[in-house]
Design a protein around this motif. Structure first.
Motif, PDB file in Angstrom:
ATOM      1  N   GLU A 245       0.829  -1.202   0.000  1.00 23.60           N
ATOM      2  CA  GLU A 245       0.000   0.000   0.000  1.00 23.60           C
ATOM      3  C   GLU A 245       0.866   1.256   0.000  1.00 23.60           C
ATOM      4  OE1 GLU A 245      -2.113  -3.026   2.766  1.00 23.60           O
ATOM      5  OE2 GLU A 245      -0.075  -2.326   2.363  1.00 23.60           O
TER       6      GLU A 245
ATOM      7  N   ARG B 138      -5.610   9.564  -2.438  1.00 26.25           N
ATOM      8  CA  ARG B 138      -5.802   8.341  -3.199  1.00 26.25           C
ATOM      9  C   ARG B 138      -4.777   7.322  -2.711  1.00 26.25           C
ATOM     10  NH1 ARG B 138      -5.445   6.821  -9.631  1.00 26.25           N
ATOM     11  NH2 ARG B 138      -3.197   7.032  -9.222  1.00 26.25           N
TER      12      ARG B 138
ATOM     13  N   SER C  59      -3.143   3.559  -2.887  1.00 26.77           N
ATOM     14  CA  SER C  59      -2.872   2.541  -3.891  1.00 26.77           C
ATOM     15  C   SER C  59      -2.396   1.268  -3.226  1.00 26.77           C
ATOM     16  CB  SER C  59      -1.793   3.019  -4.869  1.00 26.77           C
ATOM     17  OG  SER C  59      -2.178   4.203  -5.535  1.00 26.77           O
ATOM     18  N   CYS C  60      -2.648   0.168  -3.866  1.00 27.80           N
ATOM     19  CA  CYS C  60      -2.159  -1.142  -3.412  1.00 27.80           C
ATOM     20  C   CYS C  60      -1.730  -1.899  -4.655  1.00 27.80           C
ATOM     21  CB  CYS C  60      -3.245  -1.867  -2.652  1.00 27.80           C
ATOM     22  SG  CYS C  60      -2.906  -3.624  -2.370  1.00 27.80           S
ATOM     23  N   THR C  61      -0.441  -2.157  -4.749  1.00 27.96           N
ATOM     24  CA  THR C  61       0.104  -2.858  -5.906  1.00 27.96           C
ATOM     25  C   THR C  61       0.499  -4.274  -5.525  1.00 27.96           C
ATOM     26  OG1 THR C  61       0.871  -0.785  -6.882  1.00 27.96           O
ATOM     27  CG2 THR C  61       1.872  -2.811  -7.690  1.00 27.96           C
TER      28      THR C  61
ATOM     29  N   ARG D 251      -9.916  -0.341  -9.692  1.00 25.29           N
ATOM     30  CA  ARG D 251      -8.749  -1.188  -9.937  1.00 25.29           C
ATOM     31  C   ARG D 251      -8.302  -1.033 -11.368  1.00 25.29           C
ATOM     32  NH1 ARG D 251     -10.346  -7.074  -8.528  1.00 25.29           N
ATOM     33  NH2 ARG D 251      -8.292  -7.560  -9.382  1.00 25.29           N
TER      34      ARG D 251
ATOM     35  N   THR E  49      -3.036  -3.077  -9.673  1.00 24.03           N
ATOM     36  CA  THR E  49      -3.210  -2.095  -8.602  1.00 24.03           C
ATOM     37  C   THR E  49      -4.689  -1.848  -8.319  1.00 24.03           C
ATOM     38  OG1 THR E  49      -1.122  -1.002  -9.176  1.00 24.03           O
ATOM     39  CG2 THR E  49      -2.687   0.276  -7.889  1.00 24.03           C
TER      40      THR E  49
ATOM     41  N   TYR F  87      -7.159   0.829  -6.026  1.00 24.69           N
ATOM     42  CA  TYR F  87      -7.107   2.172  -5.461  1.00 24.69           C
ATOM     43  C   TYR F  87      -8.268   2.380  -4.492  1.00 24.69           C
ATOM     44  CZ  TYR F  87      -4.239   2.866  -9.628  1.00 24.69           C
ATOM     45  OH  TYR F  87      -3.280   2.759 -10.611  1.00 24.69           O
TER      46      TYR F  87
ATOM     47  N   GLN G 290      -9.985   5.924  -3.311  1.00 25.10           N
ATOM     48  CA  GLN G 290     -10.080   7.374  -3.256  1.00 25.10           C
ATOM     49  C   GLN G 290     -10.883   7.735  -2.014  1.00 25.10           C
ATOM     50  OE1 GLN G 290      -8.778   9.655  -5.577  1.00 25.10           O
ATOM     51  NE2 GLN G 290      -9.396  11.272  -4.140  1.00 25.10           N
TER      52      GLN G 290
END
Length: 125
Positions: free
Chosen positions: A6, A19, A21-23, A72, A78, A80, A82
């Motif tokens: 994250e 925002r 993110s998680c990759t 996504r 990834t 997301y 928001q």
């Protein structure tokens, strides 16, 4: 080795937006339902949002519906979140998790196969 990482958290003021993110690496991202949770100090982990594999179904906890949006990008592996109109009670560590089933509520730890380590969001008054 599967990793969910994250990012995007930080110190913000009431009313601000972020925002998150998680990759994901090490898995076939498009095969998993993705979820966001958070945990505030002294509180239990709270389900926030879920998105199905094809981004056609999204579900939210009532506490964040209308303020948070999950999305996504399967091409970027990834997911997301928001977050907008932030309040002090949104202060927490935010986590993403991967599951095989779609649940728009907390289904129990055993249903979430992989977790990230979290990103801290702190909202000051």
């Amino acid at each position: 080795q599967v990793q969910l990482v994250e990012s995007g958290g930080g110190l913000v003021q009431t009313g601000d937006s972020l925002r998150l993110s998680c990759t994901a690496t090490g898995l076939t991202f498009s095969s998993y339902v993705m979820n966001w949770f958070r945990q505030a100090p002294g509180k239990e982990r709270e389900f926030l949002a879920a998105i199905n594999r094809g981004d056609s179904v999204r579900g939210y906890a009532s506490s964040v519906r209308g303020r948070f949006t999950i999305s996504r990008d399967n091409g970027k592996n990834t997911v997301y979140l928001q977050v907008s109109s932030l309040k002090s009670e949104d202060t927490a560590v935010y986590y993403c998790a991967a599951s095989l089933g779609y649940y728009d509520y907390y289904a129990g730890n055993s249903y979430y196969l992989y977790w990230g380590r979290g990103t801290q969001v702190t909202v000051s008054a």
